[in-house]
Design a protein around this motif. Sequence first.
Motif, mmCIF file in Angstrom:
data_model
loop_
_atom_site.group_PDB
_atom_site.id
_atom_site.type_symbol
_atom_site.label_atom_id
_atom_site.label_comp_id
_atom_site.label_asym_id
_atom_site.label_seq_id
_atom_site.Cartn_x
_atom_site.Cartn_y
_atom_site.Cartn_z
ATOM 1 N N TYR A 196 13.811 -1.785 -4.930
ATOM 2 C CA TYR A 196 14.267 -0.744 -3.928
ATOM 3 C C TYR A 196 15.118 -1.473 -3.163
ATOM 4 N N LYS A 197 16.017 -0.651 -2.426
ATOM 5 C CA LYS A 197 16.859 -1.253 -1.171
ATOM 6 C C LYS A 197 16.059 -0.294 -0.287
ATOM 7 N N GLN A 198 15.386 -0.866 0.873
ATOM 8 C CA GLN A 198 14.638 -0.426 1.887
ATOM 9 C C GLN A 198 15.330 -0.728 3.057
ATOM 10 N N LYS A 199 15.145 0.478 4.042
ATOM 11 C CA LYS A 199 15.763 0.009 5.373
ATOM 12 C C LYS A 199 14.419 0.439 6.330
ATOM 13 N N PHE A 214 0.751 -1.070 -0.001
ATOM 14 C CA PHE A 214 0.028 -0.101 0.046
ATOM 15 C C PHE A 214 1.099 1.341 -0.197
ATOM 16 N N GLY A 215 2.168 1.008 1.001
ATOM 17 C CA GLY A 215 2.932 2.386 0.780
ATOM 18 C C GLY A 215 3.431 2.536 -0.829
ATOM 19 N N TYR A 216 3.727 1.519 -1.394
ATOM 20 C CA TYR A 216 4.245 1.894 -2.679
ATOM 21 C C TYR A 216 3.122 2.595 -3.845
ATOM 22 N N ILE A 217 1.903 2.205 -3.510
ATOM 23 C CA ILE A 217 0.898 2.386 -4.111
ATOM 24 C C ILE A 217 0.496 3.835 -4.197
ATOM 25 N N ILE A 218 0.747 4.540 -2.880
ATOM 26 C CA ILE A 218 0.705 5.899 -2.625
ATOM 27 C C ILE A 218 1.700 6.626 -2.782
ATOM 28 N N GLY A 219 2.910 6.041 -3.159
ATOM 29 C CA GLY A 219 4.105 6.852 -3.369
ATOM 30 C C GLY A 219 5.045 6.933 -2.329
ATOM 31 N N GLU A 220 4.546 6.437 -1.041
ATOM 32 C CA GLU A 220 5.434 6.768 0.212
ATOM 33 C C GLU A 220 6.725 6.138 0.125
ATOM 34 N N ASN A 221 6.810 4.725 -0.115
ATOM 35 C CA ASN A 221 7.955 3.781 0.024
ATOM 36 C C ASN A 221 9.133 4.180 -0.974
ATOM 37 N N GLN A 222 8.606 4.727 -1.932
ATOM 38 C CA GLN A 222 9.598 4.989 -3.151
ATOM 39 C C GLN A 222 10.374 6.349 -2.679
ATOM 40 N N GLN A 266 11.667 6.627 0.302
ATOM 41 C CA GLN A 266 12.406 6.120 1.609
ATOM 42 C C GLN A 266 13.533 5.467 0.944
ATOM 43 N N GLY A 267 13.222 4.603 -0.068
ATOM 44 C CA GLY A 267 14.355 3.775 -0.578
ATOM 45 C C GLY A 267 15.083 4.176 -1.712
ATOM 46 N N SER A 268 16.088 3.397 -1.982
ATOM 47 C CA SER A 268 16.941 3.782 -3.242
ATOM 48 C C SER A 268 16.634 2.561 -4.233
ATOM 49 N N MET A 269 16.461 3.146 -5.511
ATOM 50 C CA MET A 269 16.207 2.192 -6.678
ATOM 51 C C MET A 269 17.366 1.659 -7.092
ATOM 52 N N LEU A 270 17.176 0.265 -7.047
ATOM 53 C CA LEU A 270 18.365 -0.504 -7.623
ATOM 54 C C LEU A 270 18.171 -0.803 -9.384
ATOM 55 N N GLU A 271 16.976 -1.137 -9.628
ATOM 56 C CA GLU A 271 16.722 -1.804 -11.050
ATOM 57 C C GLU A 271 15.467 -1.248 -11.156
ATOM 58 N N SER A 272 14.986 -0.990 -12.538
ATOM 59 C CA SER A 272 13.510 -0.789 -12.697
ATOM 60 C C SER A 272 13.096 -1.038 -14.418
ATOM 61 N N SER A 273 11.884 -1.198 -14.654
ATOM 62 C CA SER A 273 11.325 -1.655 -15.916
ATOM 63 C C SER A 273 10.080 -0.812 -16.165
ATOM 64 N N ASP A 274 9.311 -0.992 -17.289
ATOM 65 C CA ASP A 274 7.938 -0.228 -17.301
ATOM 66 C C ASP A 274 7.057 -1.068 -16.391
ATOM 67 N N MET A 275 7.115 -2.239 -15.925
ATOM 68 C CA MET A 275 6.277 -3.053 -15.272
ATOM 69 C C MET A 275 6.450 -3.042 -13.590
ATOM 70 N N TYR A 276 8.050 -2.983 -13.279
ATOM 71 C CA TYR A 276 8.204 -2.993 -11.967
ATOM 72 C C TYR A 276 9.534 -2.256 -11.741
ATOM 73 N N ALA A 277 9.885 -1.852 -10.455
ATOM 74 C CA ALA A 277 10.815 -1.404 -9.858
ATOM 75 C C ALA A 277 11.394 -1.952 -8.746
#
Length: 492
Positions: free
Chosen positions: A132-135, A109-117, A119-130
């Motif tokens: 993240y390294k999260q603490k 849910f946190g990703y749906i609302i854009g909150e988790n993005q 906090q974390g650092s993106m390691l890899e992404s595509s059109d369908m997924y991303a």
Amino acid sequence: MRRSIRSIKRQMLALFLGLIILIMGLIFALNSGFLEQYYVSNKLTEMTDMYQLIDDLLESDKLDNEAALNSIWRKAGRNNLSINVVDRVANSVLYTEQEEKGPLFTRLFGYIIGENQKQGSMLESSDMYAVYKQKLDSGSEYLELFGVTTNGCLLIIQSPLESIRDSAAIANRFLLYVGGVTLILGAVFVWFFSRKITDPILELAQLSRRMANLDFDAKYTRGGDNEIGVLGESFNTMSRKLEETISELKRANNQLQKDIEQKEKIENMRSEFLGNVSHELKTPIALIQGYAEGLKEGVNEDPESREFYCDVIMDEADKMNQMVKNLLVLNQLEFGSEELEVTRFDVVKLIQGVLASCEILIQQAEATVDFIADESVCVWADEFKTEQVFRNYLTNAIHHAGKERRIEIRVMRKEDNVRVSVFNSGNPIPEEDLGKLWDKFYKVDKAHTREYGGNGIGLSIVKAIMESFHQDYGVNNFDNGVEFWFELDAKE
């Protein structure tokens, strides 16, 4: 040399242990610095593979199939993945290993609302997924894949990073233990292995030192088919060749030394011979010349005087002739050009024959001869040369019998030998002259020797004959005279 060999052991030990320590250090560094990156890279692959698997199952409408669910569950367990798939149209959870509205759903849910993005650092992404390294608030770190499937479902895949750090720490501790044991075992192994190399080298070094001291009995005994064994065999071959070569050189050197000594001896003998002969011939030649000149000039017309002059000339010529004959005999004896004719004969009969032939000389000297011997005593020798020895002794005794005029001849058995001795009364020979009696032309009393025509060669002939016989001879002094003796072989 010993220090050098020990140094090789230490160098091999240090090299081996240093290599082990270097490898362990590299492994520790890789574990600590690169294992997590390697782990993350593998996890990214595993998570994207899991995403692709779920996407395929959803698209083919097989996610609710029991076999498909078991496949996802096994793969997730094997790779330590937590998965949550949500149908956002129906607002229902299609797959999860946790509670439907549990923590993983909250993270989704946190990703749906854009909150988790944020906090974390993106390691890899595509059109369908991303990914993240999260603490999280608990301090734990995770890898999280948030994406949308082809049919519009939402999913989150989560994997903890703490496990890899624990695994690295465990691996480092294990390597520490294994490395310590490896160092100890490696040190022991290298020590014994280095001895297999250095001990043969030490033996070769000792062998080379012994060879340097010309000890060719030293041999390499360890053998082996490796390079050191081949070198040892080469040492043995070299030792054998050197021994043979040095032996040949010694033989050649000894022969050369003998040749040089023989040459020097011959040269000395030649010089001595020429000097002595010229000295001995000078007096009779001078007398012959003087009396011949007197006869020619008619110094005295008295027939008796002329006869005296002629007698002196003939006497001196006879002395010269006898000396030349003796020198020829001595020369043949000394250079071994005259062969021995060894026979068995009665030495008593030989002595009796010589005494008979010298009877006139004995009577002229007014000497008495006592002959003490058995009736027959047989010996092995050259009869003619034995007669020469005895005749020299007898004539020498006749001319030196002194006032008492007594000569005593004995033939005595001594085990396997017979000793013949000739004693004459008179003055003993001075001790300083005893060792020189056998030298050519040596005379103790030159005036007396000249008087009876002696030339100092007789005893030299005795010496040469007895040495060719390999028998003993000698002279003994007594208060009332001198005894000359020689021995002959009397074995049956």
